[in-house]
Design an enzyme around this catalytic site. Sequence first.
Site, PDB file in Angstrom:
ATOM      1  N   ASP A   1       9.215 128.283  75.166  1.00 38.10           N
ATOM      2  CA  ASP A   1       9.921 129.278  74.360  1.00 38.10           C
ATOM      3  C   ASP A   1       9.826 130.654  75.020  1.00 38.10           C
ATOM      4  O   ASP A   1       8.738 131.085  75.429  1.00 38.10           O
ATOM      5  CB  ASP A   1       9.328 129.374  72.960  1.00 38.10           C
ATOM      6  CG  ASP A   1       9.510 128.098  72.154  1.00 38.10           C
ATOM      7  OD1 ASP A   1      10.414 127.317  72.501  1.00 38.10           O
ATOM      8  OD2 ASP A   1       8.750 127.895  71.188  1.00 38.10           O
TER       9      ASP A   1
ATOM     10  N   ASP B   1      13.001 125.129  76.581  1.00 43.14           N
ATOM     11  CA  ASP B   1      13.077 124.864  75.147  1.00 43.14           C
ATOM     12  C   ASP B   1      13.839 126.005  74.475  1.00 43.14           C
ATOM     13  O   ASP B   1      14.881 126.411  74.955  1.00 43.14           O
ATOM     14  CB  ASP B   1      11.676 124.675  74.566  1.00 43.14           C
ATOM     15  CG  ASP B   1      11.695 123.971  73.211  1.00 43.14           C
ATOM     16  OD1 ASP B   1      12.777 123.547  72.761  1.00 43.14           O
ATOM     17  OD2 ASP B   1      10.632 123.853  72.585  1.00 43.14           O
TER      18      ASP B   1
ATOM     19  N   ARG C   1      21.658 125.439  68.129  1.00 48.50           N
ATOM     20  CA  ARG C   1      20.598 126.262  67.542  1.00 48.50           C
ATOM     21  C   ARG C   1      20.881 127.754  67.728  1.00 48.50           C
ATOM     22  O   ARG C   1      20.146 128.478  68.398  1.00 48.50           O
ATOM     23  CB  ARG C   1      19.219 125.910  68.115  1.00 48.50           C
ATOM     24  CG  ARG C   1      18.846 124.458  67.943  1.00 48.50           C
ATOM     25  CD  ARG C   1      17.420 124.169  68.391  1.00 48.50           C
ATOM     26  NE  ARG C   1      17.100 122.755  68.216  1.00 48.50           N
ATOM     27  CZ  ARG C   1      15.906 122.215  68.455  1.00 48.50           C
ATOM     28  NH1 ARG C   1      14.905 122.983  68.868  1.00 48.50           N
ATOM     29  NH2 ARG C   1      15.708 120.928  68.273  1.00 48.50           N
TER      30      ARG C   1
END
Length: 520
Positions: free
Chosen positions: A161, A190, A243
Site C-alpha cells: 500500500d 496492492d 476500487r
Amino acid sequence: MQRKVALRLSAASAAMTVAVGVGVVLSMPEASAATGTATGYATQNGGTTGGAGGQTVRATTGTAIHAALCGRASSSTPITIEVEGTINHANTAKVSGASCNTAAGVIELKQISNVTIVGVGSGAVFDQLGIHIREASNIVIQNVTVKNVKKSGSPTSNGGDAIGMESGVRNVWVDHVTLEASGGESEGYDGLFDMKDNTQYVTLSYSILRNSGRGGLVGSSESDLSNGYISYHHNRYENIDSRAPLLRGGTAHIYNNHYVSLNESGINSRAGARAKVDNNYFEDSKDVLGTFYTDAAGYWQVSGNVFDNVTWSTPGTDNKPAGPNPQSNTTVSIPYAYTLDSAACVPDVVSRTAGAGKGLQVSNGSCSVQSPTSTPTTPPTSSTPTPTPSPTSGPTQPSGTNLSLGAGADGSSKASGTSYGNVRDGDLSTYWSPAGSTGAISVKWGSATSVSKVNIREAAGSAGVIGAWKVVNGDTGAVLTSGSGAGVITFPRTSLSKVTFEITGATGTPKVAEFETYAQ
C-alpha cells in the site's frame, strides 16, 4: 554507540535549537511548510491539525523522520516534519525510543498522534516505500509523492500500500499527494490508499491516484465494517482498474473528483456502505458506480455528476452497476459545510490543483483556483445540511480519540424513532431523545475506561433545549459534575465502565446527536 541521523534544520531555526536523543537536533516552534486547514470528515471528532503548534524539523532520509518521532517528549507531542529529497529503503532504518514504534523499510506512524509530514517546495518522493499509519490519530500528510510500493518482489514495503491505515486510526488528512504504481497485483502492487480495522474520520483531498490495479479500499473484508466517515474531494483517479474506492460498510462523501480510465469498475459501494456522490466528472470509463463482485448490497445518493463516454455492464447476481441512468437509493446527511464546484469545470480545477508540487492550490468553490490561505469568495453551498452548531458552553471541541465510538449505550427511556446507539455512531444526523423532557443516556464499555471529558452535541434545530443536567459515574452512582446547557463538560479523570448524562431540566424534548467521551 550513538546513531548518527541525517536530519537538517531549516535556516530560520538554526539560532535556537535543542538536542534530543539518538543524535537528532530539533528546532524550536516555527512556521512550517504545511498550509491550509483540514476539510471533510477530518474536521469532525475534534478536528485534524497534525503537528500544529509543535516543533518543526527538516528531514532528508526516512531514518531522520523516525528519529524526529522518537526524539519527542512523548508519543503525542506535536511535531511537523518537513521532508525534502527522496526517501527509500537505503535511507530508512528503525529508530528506537519511548515516543515511537518504528521499523525499517517503511515510514511507520504507529501508536502516535499529532504529527504532520509535509514535502518541501515541489514535494518529497517516497520511492518504493510506503507510509503505514496504525493505532494513531491526528495525522496530516501533505505535498509528497509515494510511488511503486510492492507487496511481492523486491523490495517490499507496507504490504504493497502506498498509504495504509489500520487498527483504531482516527482523524487523518491526506492532501496534495501523488500516489502511483506501475501495474496491478500480478506485478506486486496492492492499494494506493487503504483503510481497515476501525479507521475513521479521514479526508483525501487534491490528490492524484494513478496507474494501479487498485485505487483503495475501506474495509478489508465483508466482516470489517468498523471503518467510515471518509471524504474524497478534488482528486484525480487515472488508469485505475478498480476500487476508486471500494467501500465495505461505513459512510463516504465523494465529490468534485475527476475519474479518467477506470478500466473495470469505480466507486464500489457494498456490504451496507453509503456513499454521497456529488458533482464528479467520470470520463472514458466503465461501471463507475455500483455494487460489484459481491451480492452484499451497498447504497448511494447521486447528484450533479457528469458521465462522459462511460459504459455500463449488464446487471447480474454479483454485479449491479448504478447506470446507465444512476439514481439514488439512499440519503446521506453530511455534518460539515462544503462548497461544490460545478461538475463541468472539475477536470480543469483538478488538473491545476491535484497532486504534489502544485503549490498547494485549492478551488474557491466557483471553478477558480486560489492559495489555500485565501478566503473563499463564496460561502458554503446552501444545498448541504446546516452543520450542528458548536457547543455553546464549555471549552471548544476536544481533541483526542472519541472513546464512545465502538462502545455500548443504554438509557432510561427513548422516544419513538430514536435509539440509544445513535449517540455513539459518529453521525450528527441521528439522535436519541427521552420519552419526555427529561431522562438519562449512558455510554458503557466492557472494562474500566478513564474519562475526564464528555461532549454533548445536540441535533440540528434543537440547540439550547437541554437545561440542567448531571454527569454520573454509572458504576457507583456518584455525581461527577453538574450544570446546564449542552457542550463540553470536564471533571476529574475517573476510571469507570459506564458514564451517564442525566437531563433534569429542558425547554422541550432534548435531542442528543452525540455523547462523546475523552480520556483528557
